[in-house]
Design a protein around this motif. Structure first.
Motif, PDB file in Angstrom:
ATOM      1  N   GLY A  40      68.835 136.583 138.350  1.00  0.00           N
ATOM      2  CA  GLY A  40      67.881 135.928 139.234  1.00  0.00           C
ATOM      3  C   GLY A  40      67.807 136.512 140.626  1.00  0.00           C
ATOM      4  N   SER A  41      68.659 137.490 140.923  1.00  0.00           N
ATOM      5  CA  SER A  41      68.636 138.119 142.243  1.00  0.00           C
ATOM      6  C   SER A  41      67.391 138.970 142.417  1.00  0.00           C
ATOM      7  CB  SER A  41      69.859 139.023 142.430  1.00  0.00           C
ATOM      8  OG  SER A  41      71.038 138.292 142.427  1.00  0.00           O
ATOM      9  N   MET A  42      66.922 139.028 143.644  1.00  0.00           N
ATOM     10  CA  MET A  42      65.798 139.917 143.944  1.00  0.00           C
ATOM     11  C   MET A  42      66.338 141.344 144.020  1.00  0.00           C
ATOM     12  SD  MET A  42      63.592 137.747 146.727  1.00  0.00           S
ATOM     13  CE  MET A  42      62.474 139.114 146.916  1.00  0.00           C
ATOM     14  N   VAL A  43      65.641 142.268 143.368  1.00  0.00           N
ATOM     15  CA  VAL A  43      66.021 143.679 143.387  1.00  0.00           C
ATOM     16  C   VAL A  43      64.775 144.521 143.653  1.00  0.00           C
ATOM     17  CG1 VAL A  43      68.011 143.397 141.857  1.00  0.00           C
ATOM     18  CG2 VAL A  43      65.770 143.878 140.877  1.00  0.00           C
ATOM     19  N   THR A  44      64.991 145.741 144.078  1.00  0.00           N
ATOM     20  CA  THR A  44      63.870 146.641 144.308  1.00  0.00           C
ATOM     21  C   THR A  44      63.228 147.009 142.978  1.00  0.00           C
ATOM     22  OG1 THR A  44      65.287 148.596 144.205  1.00  0.00           O
ATOM     23  CG2 THR A  44      64.928 147.606 146.380  1.00  0.00           C
ATOM     24  N   VAL A  52      72.311 151.944 137.295  1.00  0.00           N
ATOM     25  CA  VAL A  52      72.325 150.937 136.235  1.00  0.00           C
ATOM     26  C   VAL A  52      72.669 149.605 136.900  1.00  0.00           C
ATOM     27  CG1 VAL A  52      73.390 150.141 134.103  1.00  0.00           C
ATOM     28  CG2 VAL A  52      73.084 152.593 134.489  1.00  0.00           C
ATOM     29  N   ARG A  53      71.784 148.635 136.729  1.00  0.00           N
ATOM     30  CA  ARG A  53      72.069 147.285 137.205  1.00  0.00           C
ATOM     31  C   ARG A  53      72.570 146.458 136.030  1.00  0.00           C
ATOM     32  NH1 ARG A  53      66.589 147.353 140.194  1.00  0.00           N
ATOM     33  NH2 ARG A  53      67.175 148.028 142.281  1.00  0.00           N
ATOM     34  N   VAL A  54      73.698 145.792 136.239  1.00  0.00           N
ATOM     35  CA  VAL A  54      74.278 144.929 135.217  1.00  0.00           C
ATOM     36  C   VAL A  54      74.113 143.498 135.707  1.00  0.00           C
ATOM     37  CG1 VAL A  54      76.368 144.320 133.957  1.00  0.00           C
ATOM     38  CG2 VAL A  54      75.936 146.723 134.561  1.00  0.00           C
ATOM     39  N   PHE A  55      73.237 142.750 135.048  1.00  0.00           N
ATOM     40  CA  PHE A  55      72.975 141.365 135.452  1.00  0.00           C
ATOM     41  C   PHE A  55      74.007 140.450 134.808  1.00  0.00           C
ATOM     42  CE2 PHE A  55      68.997 143.495 136.282  1.00  0.00           C
ATOM     43  CZ  PHE A  55      68.655 142.965 137.523  1.00  0.00           C
ATOM     44  N   VAL A  56      74.751 139.737 135.658  1.00  0.00           N
ATOM     45  CA  VAL A  56      75.806 138.846 135.189  1.00  0.00           C
ATOM     46  C   VAL A  56      75.456 137.396 135.488  1.00  0.00           C
ATOM     47  CG1 VAL A  56      77.628 140.583 135.343  1.00  0.00           C
ATOM     48  CG2 VAL A  56      77.123 139.163 137.324  1.00  0.00           C
ATOM     49  N   ASN A  57      75.916 136.497 134.598  1.00  0.00           N
ATOM     50  CA  ASN A  57      75.683 135.069 134.808  1.00  0.00           C
ATOM     51  C   ASN A  57      76.716 134.513 135.795  1.00  0.00           C
ATOM     52  OD1 ASN A  57      78.055 134.684 133.278  1.00  0.00           O
ATOM     53  ND2 ASN A  57      76.917 134.221 131.422  1.00  0.00           N
ATOM     54  N   THR A  58      76.669 133.215 136.043  1.00  0.00           N
ATOM     55  CA  THR A  58      77.568 132.615 137.035  1.00  0.00           C
ATOM     56  C   THR A  58      79.032 132.705 136.628  1.00  0.00           C
ATOM     57  OG1 THR A  58      77.203 130.444 136.040  1.00  0.00           O
ATOM     58  CG2 THR A  58      75.824 131.025 137.934  1.00  0.00           C
ATOM     59  N   ALA A  59      79.301 132.886 135.340  1.00  0.00           N
ATOM     60  CA  ALA A  59      80.676 133.043 134.864  1.00  0.00           C
ATOM     61  C   ALA A  59      81.154 134.497 134.936  1.00  0.00           C
ATOM     62  CB  ALA A  59      80.794 132.527 133.429  1.00  0.00           C
ATOM     63  N   GLY A  60      80.239 135.430 135.306  1.00  0.00           N
ATOM     64  CA  GLY A  60      80.613 136.831 135.446  1.00  0.00           C
ATOM     65  C   GLY A  60      80.455 137.664 134.190  1.00  0.00           C
ATOM     66  N   VAL A  62      77.966 139.596 131.245  1.00  0.00           N
ATOM     67  CA  VAL A  62      76.687 140.305 131.154  1.00  0.00           C
ATOM     68  C   VAL A  62      75.690 139.447 130.372  1.00  0.00           C
ATOM     69  CG1 VAL A  62      75.528 142.400 130.382  1.00  0.00           C
ATOM     70  CG2 VAL A  62      77.873 142.514 131.250  1.00  0.00           C
ATOM     71  N   ALA A  63      74.531 139.205 130.994  1.00  0.00           N
ATOM     72  CA  ALA A  63      73.521 138.307 130.422  1.00  0.00           C
ATOM     73  C   ALA A  63      72.311 139.042 129.877  1.00  0.00           C
ATOM     74  CB  ALA A  63      73.064 137.298 131.480  1.00  0.00           C
ATOM     75  N   GLU A  64      72.124 140.306 130.269  1.00  0.00           N
ATOM     76  CA  GLU A  64      70.967 141.091 129.835  1.00  0.00           C
ATOM     77  C   GLU A  64      71.434 142.506 129.508  1.00  0.00           C
ATOM     78  OE1 GLU A  64      67.947 141.099 132.891  1.00  0.00           O
ATOM     79  OE2 GLU A  64      68.237 138.986 133.315  1.00  0.00           O
ATOM     80  N   VAL A  65      70.678 143.201 128.697  1.00  0.00           N
ATOM     81  CA  VAL A  65      71.019 144.581 128.341  1.00  0.00           C
ATOM     82  C   VAL A  65      70.856 145.474 129.571  1.00  0.00           C
ATOM     83  CG1 VAL A  65      70.424 146.571 126.912  1.00  0.00           C
ATOM     84  CG2 VAL A  65      70.319 144.257 125.945  1.00  0.00           C
ATOM     85  N   PRO A  66      71.931 146.125 130.015  1.00  0.00           N
ATOM     86  CA  PRO A  66      71.813 147.059 131.149  1.00  0.00           C
ATOM     87  C   PRO A  66      71.074 148.323 130.725  1.00  0.00           C
ATOM     88  CG  PRO A  66      74.093 146.338 130.820  1.00  0.00           C
ATOM     89  CD  PRO A  66      73.316 145.926 129.611  1.00  0.00           C
TER      90      PRO A  66
END
Length: 69
Positions: A40-44, A52-60, A62-66
């Protein structure tokens, strides 16, 4: 696959901790920079073949395929 060498996507790390995913990605592609980013973070919107951006959930985990970009 990317235009350079190696992988461009890591579906196998979904569900791993962010740190474990980062190490796996760097083992496959030591030429990229890996950033752990909260979901949910804003990124460019620019495309970077060395990022490579690794999107992590609140528990840390990986929530999406990097992907390269």
């Amino acid at each position: 696959m990317s235009g350079d060498s190696g992988k461009s996507s890591w579906p196998e790390v979904v569900g791993l901790s962010g740190d474990a995913a980062k190490q796996k990605i760097l083992a496959d592609r030591p030429d990229v920079q890996v950033f752990l980013v909260p979901v949910g973070s804003m990124v460019t919107t620019d495309f970077d073949t060395k990022r490579v951006r690794v999107f992590v959930n609140t528990a840390g985990y990986v929530a999406e395929v990097p992907n390269i970009g």
